[in-house]
Design a protein around this motif. Structure first.
Motif, mmCIF file in Angstrom:
data_model
loop_
_atom_site.group_PDB
_atom_site.id
_atom_site.type_symbol
_atom_site.label_atom_id
_atom_site.label_comp_id
_atom_site.label_asym_id
_atom_site.label_seq_id
_atom_site.Cartn_x
_atom_site.Cartn_y
_atom_site.Cartn_z
ATOM 1 N N UNK A 92 0.844 -1.199 0.000
ATOM 2 C CA UNK A 92 0.000 0.000 0.000
ATOM 3 C C UNK A 92 0.869 1.233 0.000
ATOM 4 N N UNK A 93 0.324 2.345 -0.511
ATOM 5 C CA UNK A 93 1.035 3.614 -0.561
ATOM 6 C C UNK A 93 0.017 4.732 -0.412
ATOM 7 N N UNK A 94 0.407 5.765 0.314
ATOM 8 C CA UNK A 94 -0.484 6.902 0.509
ATOM 9 C C UNK A 94 -0.456 7.811 -0.712
ATOM 10 N N UNK A 95 -1.537 8.399 -1.002
ATOM 11 C CA UNK A 95 -1.584 9.312 -2.138
ATOM 12 C C UNK A 95 -0.767 10.575 -1.883
ATOM 13 N N UNK A 96 -0.409 10.837 -0.637
ATOM 14 C CA UNK A 96 0.446 11.990 -0.320
ATOM 15 C C UNK A 96 1.922 11.690 -0.497
ATOM 16 N N UNK A 97 2.269 10.437 -0.722
ATOM 17 C CA UNK A 97 3.682 10.062 -0.807
ATOM 18 C C UNK A 97 4.331 10.752 -1.999
ATOM 19 N N UNK A 98 5.497 11.359 -1.785
ATOM 20 C CA UNK A 98 6.190 12.016 -2.901
ATOM 21 C C UNK A 98 6.860 11.002 -3.812
ATOM 22 N N UNK A 99 7.316 11.464 -4.933
ATOM 23 C CA UNK A 99 8.039 10.608 -5.876
ATOM 24 C C UNK A 99 9.338 10.130 -5.230
ATOM 25 N N UNK A 100 9.645 8.858 -5.386
ATOM 26 C CA UNK A 100 10.844 8.271 -4.785
ATOM 27 C C UNK A 100 10.575 7.545 -3.488
ATOM 28 N N UNK A 101 9.325 7.574 -3.004
ATOM 29 C CA UNK A 101 8.985 6.886 -1.763
ATOM 30 C C UNK A 101 9.068 5.370 -1.970
ATOM 31 N N UNK A 102 9.624 4.671 -0.963
ATOM 32 C CA UNK A 102 9.676 3.208 -1.004
ATOM 33 C C UNK A 102 8.302 2.643 -0.682
ATOM 34 N N UNK A 103 7.739 1.912 -1.639
ATOM 35 C CA UNK A 103 6.419 1.308 -1.442
ATOM 36 C C UNK A 103 6.549 0.007 -0.675
ATOM 37 N N UNK A 104 7.514 -0.822 -0.976
ATOM 38 C CA UNK A 104 7.723 -2.099 -0.303
ATOM 39 C C UNK A 104 8.849 -2.852 -0.973
ATOM 40 N N UNK A 105 9.061 -4.100 -0.512
ATOM 41 C CA UNK A 105 10.140 -4.927 -1.052
ATOM 42 C C UNK A 105 9.600 -6.305 -1.391
ATOM 43 N N UNK A 106 10.194 -6.912 -2.375
ATOM 44 C CA UNK A 106 9.945 -8.307 -2.725
ATOM 45 C C UNK A 106 11.287 -9.013 -2.695
ATOM 46 N N UNK A 107 11.241 -10.358 -2.504
ATOM 47 C CA UNK A 107 12.499 -11.087 -2.357
ATOM 48 C C UNK A 107 12.390 -12.434 -3.054
ATOM 49 N N UNK A 108 13.400 -12.737 -3.822
ATOM 50 C CA UNK A 108 13.517 -14.033 -4.483
ATOM 51 C C UNK A 108 14.722 -14.760 -3.924
ATOM 52 N N UNK A 109 14.530 -16.029 -3.587
ATOM 53 C CA UNK A 109 15.610 -16.829 -3.026
ATOM 54 C C UNK A 109 16.393 -17.497 -4.147
ATOM 55 N N UNK A 110 17.700 -17.601 -3.911
ATOM 56 C CA UNK A 110 18.578 -18.310 -4.829
ATOM 57 C C UNK A 110 19.514 -19.148 -3.981
ATOM 58 N N UNK A 111 19.528 -20.444 -4.222
ATOM 59 C CA UNK A 111 20.347 -21.340 -3.399
ATOM 60 C C UNK A 111 21.824 -21.148 -3.645
ATOM 61 N N UNK A 112 22.168 -20.515 -4.727
ATOM 62 C CA UNK A 112 23.582 -20.257 -4.993
ATOM 63 C C UNK A 112 24.080 -19.130 -4.091
ATOM 64 N N UNK A 113 25.374 -18.921 -4.147
ATOM 65 C CA UNK A 113 25.989 -17.889 -3.312
ATOM 66 C C UNK A 113 26.863 -17.010 -4.189
ATOM 67 N N UNK A 114 27.273 -15.869 -3.614
ATOM 68 C CA UNK A 114 28.172 -14.970 -4.310
ATOM 69 C C UNK A 114 27.531 -14.353 -5.530
ATOM 70 N N UNK A 115 28.324 -14.175 -6.553
ATOM 71 C CA UNK A 115 27.807 -13.560 -7.767
ATOM 72 C C UNK A 115 26.830 -14.474 -8.499
ATOM 73 N N UNK A 116 26.859 -15.763 -8.202
ATOM 74 C CA UNK A 116 25.899 -16.672 -8.812
ATOM 75 C C UNK A 116 24.486 -16.434 -8.290
ATOM 76 N N UNK A 117 24.383 -15.765 -7.120
ATOM 77 C CA UNK A 117 23.070 -15.444 -6.565
ATOM 78 C C UNK A 117 22.655 -14.018 -6.882
ATOM 79 N N UNK A 118 23.491 -13.259 -7.596
ATOM 80 C CA UNK A 118 23.137 -11.890 -7.940
ATOM 81 C C UNK A 118 21.985 -11.893 -8.932
ATOM 82 N N UNK A 120 19.943 -8.443 -1.909
ATOM 83 C CA UNK A 120 19.320 -9.034 -3.097
ATOM 84 C C UNK A 120 17.802 -8.926 -3.042
ATOM 85 N N UNK A 121 17.306 -7.855 -2.433
ATOM 86 C CA UNK A 121 15.880 -7.593 -2.400
ATOM 87 C C UNK A 121 15.507 -6.643 -3.541
ATOM 88 N N UNK A 122 14.259 -6.744 -3.965
ATOM 89 C CA UNK A 122 13.744 -5.815 -4.945
ATOM 90 C C UNK A 122 12.942 -4.728 -4.250
#
Length: 778
Positions: free
Chosen positions: A265-291, A313-315
């Motif tokens: 959710x986001x308020x209609x008063x929120x200015x441009x650039x406001x963080x709305x939220x985060x999503x996350x995808x898991x990758x069993x690899x590590x290091x640059x293989x998980x980038x 590694x969050x979106x």
């Protein structure tokens, strides 16, 4: 062919070598000696290779072998003697039969062989029957050393999912036994722990992959390798080494979102650039293989944006454009994640990406009023009466309740109140007439405030342009100095003129020049309009006389093309000059000035001469006074000043000659170097006593006074008074006695300060201070 020629040459040299006389003699001698030796000594030693086994322990000597001469007839006439390494201590020999024994435990790894010498002598003659001969006893190896891994423990790394047979690492063991004898040093490698994932080559110790392994299942393995000598036979010795094998990561797993659906959710008063939220995808690899990188697909990419946090590694979903609850209350976006670095070997297993749905609800907020325009541009004519309408601004509450708004103008401290606004309908009017020539634009800020919530305020800029009205008549751009010669001819041009107008003309200014009505009939000059906003002034007659009229005042009428057209009358002053054809401006100005003053040229020259004489007379008086003020005795006075010595030490008067250097009084050298004050606090009493020894009768003072007196008498520039040659003394030789308080037997307590009270009110406080001190002392 070269080889055959070289071989032939060598054969020839060999054939010719014995032909040399010297060589023949040398060879003959050698042959004779050899025959002689052969006849004298006959070698008859007989023995087999001798070996002694290491690590043997016995209470009696251990038989090694026998040395025997073929000259030994077993009659006990021969005696065997043993010398060399270990002879007599480690090895012994039976002197009767030549049998050799070892008496100590041997270690092949310390010494693999011993070099000895044997000799057989005749017991009767004590002469050798056999020449001394050298032989070797080798130490025979036994398996007494176990293998050793000198480089352990081992650590190796291999990529996960490596195919079978991939080399991981190699281990190597060493054995201290003899590798040339038996199997004591022949090693075989085997795997104690690590099946079925790894294998080892028995002879080389190379560890290889036995199956494909996944790092995400297990990333480290502990392998134990055994090295065994004697080729695995009975009595073999062994050693083990530990090998830690780590599986390195490869990009063999795609990213996966934790959720198939996200709610944000986001308020209609929120200015441009406001963080709305985060999503996350898991990758069993590590290091640059998980980038990974996140993207937004669909039409919502213009409202929302997503970036990747490289550390977690969050979106992160950001607001790219303002949202409005009243316009759209819900957004559904599709987010996609893709691996940043993809291994082509695993593309066949599927795409390395994933998608999810993100639903974003817009939250309603009490928004401030919104103007219909961000910037308003209005116009009004200058000189409009107060209360004239300028324009209207409109704002409304975007919320559902549609709260009424109140308008106001933000007035700066440096601006005057030229406008006002109706707080209910936003109508802007003037409060005083405007002048475009003072300011052609006015910028004001209008605010709209909710009546029920005064904190909700919005602003809009209003730009007001003042339209020009032809309210300024044209005029001369400057003051013209116009001159005409007395003998000027008729029709002669004497001046160019132009005009300016403060008003702004959309079509461009156009001015018309003419003589004013009152000067048209009897004017001596005419005006010619050049039709380019300029005009020329010409003479209308020939000849002018300064004595009759020194200057003329010509009224010129200037008309503009405004609506309505305005005119102005500008006066041009024309001065008559005493010239022929060309006008000398400086001379004409000078003549005009003289005419205005009522003076002739001769009178002005006389005035200037008088002023110059007075100035010279004044300068002469000042110079004489300066000369009189200069003292004829300046050099002498300077010498007197230079002979004055100043010091801050207190002593016993002039009798005190220790506190300063009296030689300074007798020198004429300028002493200007500052010297630090001499600290004589601790020596003050001794100096006082010493000062009493010098008085007026001292030879030093008599000599000093005599020199100064002689100098004053012989100096012709000396002043007619002798005040500077007055010398007075105090001390023992003076009637006044010593003025110094040092050495005095009197103290402040003995003094009476009662007389201070009789000195008046100015000394009242001083008298009180001394009286109080005396009381305290008592």
């Amino acid at each position: 062919m070269n080889c055959s020629a070289l071989l032939s040459l060598m054969l020839m040299l060999v054939q010719l070598w014995p032909c040399s006389p010297s060589m023949q003699n040398h060879n003959a001698q050698n042959i004779d000696l050899s025959f002689t030796a052969a006849r004298r000594v006959k070698r008859g030693w007989v023995w087999e290779p001798l070996f002694a086994t290491e690590e043997q322990t016995s209470l009696v000597p251990v038989y090694v072998g026998q040395l025997k001469s073929d000259l030994d007839k077993q009659d006990g006439n021969l005696k065997y003697i043993l010398t060399g390494e270990g002879a007599g201590s480690i090895f012994t020999i039976d002197e009767n039969n030549g049998k050799i024994y070892v008496t100590q435990k041997l270690d092949r790894e310390k010494k693999p062989f011993y070099t000895l010498r044997a000799q057989a002598i005749n017991r009767s003659t004590q002469l050798p029957v056999e020449p001394e001969s050298e032989f070797i006893i080798k130490v025979r190896d036994v398996n007494d050393h176990e293998p050793q891994f000198l480089d352990g423990p081992y650590v190796a790394t291999v990529p996960e999912m490596s195919p079978e047979g991939t080399s991981v690492t190699q281990v190597t063991a060493t054995d201290g036994d003899d590798p040339s004898y038996g199997n004591s040093a022949r090693l075989l490698y085997s795997l104690i722990q690590g099946q079925p994932y790894f294998s080892v080559e028995p002879k080389t110790g190379v560890i290889r992959m036995a199956s494909q392994m996944d790092r995400e299942t297990k990333d480290q393995y502990l392998v134990i390798i055994q090295a065994k000598d004697m080729v695995g036979q009975a009595g073999a010795l062994s050693a083990t080494a530990t090998v830690t094998i780590n599986l390195s990561d490869i990009n063999d797993n795609p990213p996966k979102f934790q959720q198939r659906l996200y709610y944000l959710s986001v308020s209609e008063e929120a200015p441009v650039g406001t963080t709305v939220g985060t999503v996350f995808a898991e990758d069993s690899d590590i290091g640059e293989n998980a980038a990974m990188n996140y993207f937004i697909e669909g039409d919502s990419s213009d409202v929302f944006d997503i970036i990747t946090n490289n550390e977690t590694q969050e979106g992160i979903i950001l607001l790219k454009k303002r949202v409005d609850y009243e316009s759209k209350r819900r957004y559904s976006i599709q987010a996609k994640v893709v691996n940043r670095y993809i291994d082509d070997r695993f593309l066949k297993e599927g795409p390395f990406e994933d998608k999810t749905i993100v639903k974003i609800n817009v939250e309603d907020a009490d928004e401030p009023p919104v103007f219909t325009l961000e910037n308003y541009v209005m116009e009004i004519a200058e000189a409009a009466v107060s209360g004239s309408l300028v324009g209207v601004v409109t704002a409304r509450d975007p919320d559902d309740d549609d709260c009424p708004v109140r308008y106001s103008i933000v007035h700066g401290m440096h601006l005057k109140r030229l406008f006002s606004i109706n707080e209910h309908n936003g109508t802007i009017i003037t409060t005083k007439p405007l002048d475009r020539e003072i300011a052609s634009w006015h910028n004001i800020t209008v605010t709209a405030t909710e009546t029920r919530n005064p904190e909700k305020i919005s602003e809009a800029n209003v730009y007001i342009q003042v339209l020009d009205v032809n309210d300024h008549a044209p005029e001369f751009p400057k003051y013209y100095e116009t001159f005409v010669c007395e003998n000027a001819a008729s029709g002669q041009l004497i001046q160019h003129i132009s005009a300016v107008d403060k008003d702004d003309s959309a079509e461009g200014h156009h001015f018309y020049f003419s003589l004013a009505q009152e000067a048209t009939n009897n004017s001596h000059f005419t005006v010619k309009d050049n039709q380019d906003n300029t005009a020329g002034i010409f003479t209308a007659k020939s000849g002018f006389r300064r004595q009759e009229q020194f200057s003329f005042y010509l009224p010129i009428l200037i008309l503009d093309n405004g609506t309505p057209p305005l005119t102005s009358t500008n006066t041009l002053t024309i001065t008559v000059c005493d010239c022929d054809t060309e006008v000398n401006t400086f001379y004409c100005r000078y003549g005009a000035f003289m005419y205005a003053m009522g003076l002739s040229t001769e009178a002005l020259v006389a005035v200037l001469a008088c002023i110059l004489i007075l100035l010279v007379f004044f300068l002469a008086i000042v110079a004489i006074r300066q000369q009189r003020k200069k003292s004829p005795f300046s050099e002498k006075m300077e010498e007197f000043r230079e002979n004055i010595v100043r010091y801050d030490d207190e002593g016993g008067g002039e009798e005190d000659t220790e506190a300063f250097d009296i030689s300074a009084l007798r020198t004429r050298t300028v002493m200007r170097t500052h010297k630090p004050r001499k600290n004589i606090t601790t020596e003050i009493h001794s100096l006082y006593r010493q000062s009493l020894q010098v008085g007026p009768d001292s030879a030093i003072f008599r000599q000093f006074i005599s020199e100064k007196l002689e100098e004053a008498n012989t100096d012709p520039s000396a002043p007619p008074y002798d005040s500077l040659q007055t010398y007075a003394f105090e001390g023992t030789g003076s009637l006044a006695g010593s003025l110094s308080s040092l050495g005095s037997n009197m103290s402040d307590v003995d003094q009476s300060y009662d007389y201070l009270t009789d000195w008046g009110p100015h000394f009242k406080q001083l008298a009180g201070m001394y009286t109080s001190q005396r009381s305290v002392g008592d």
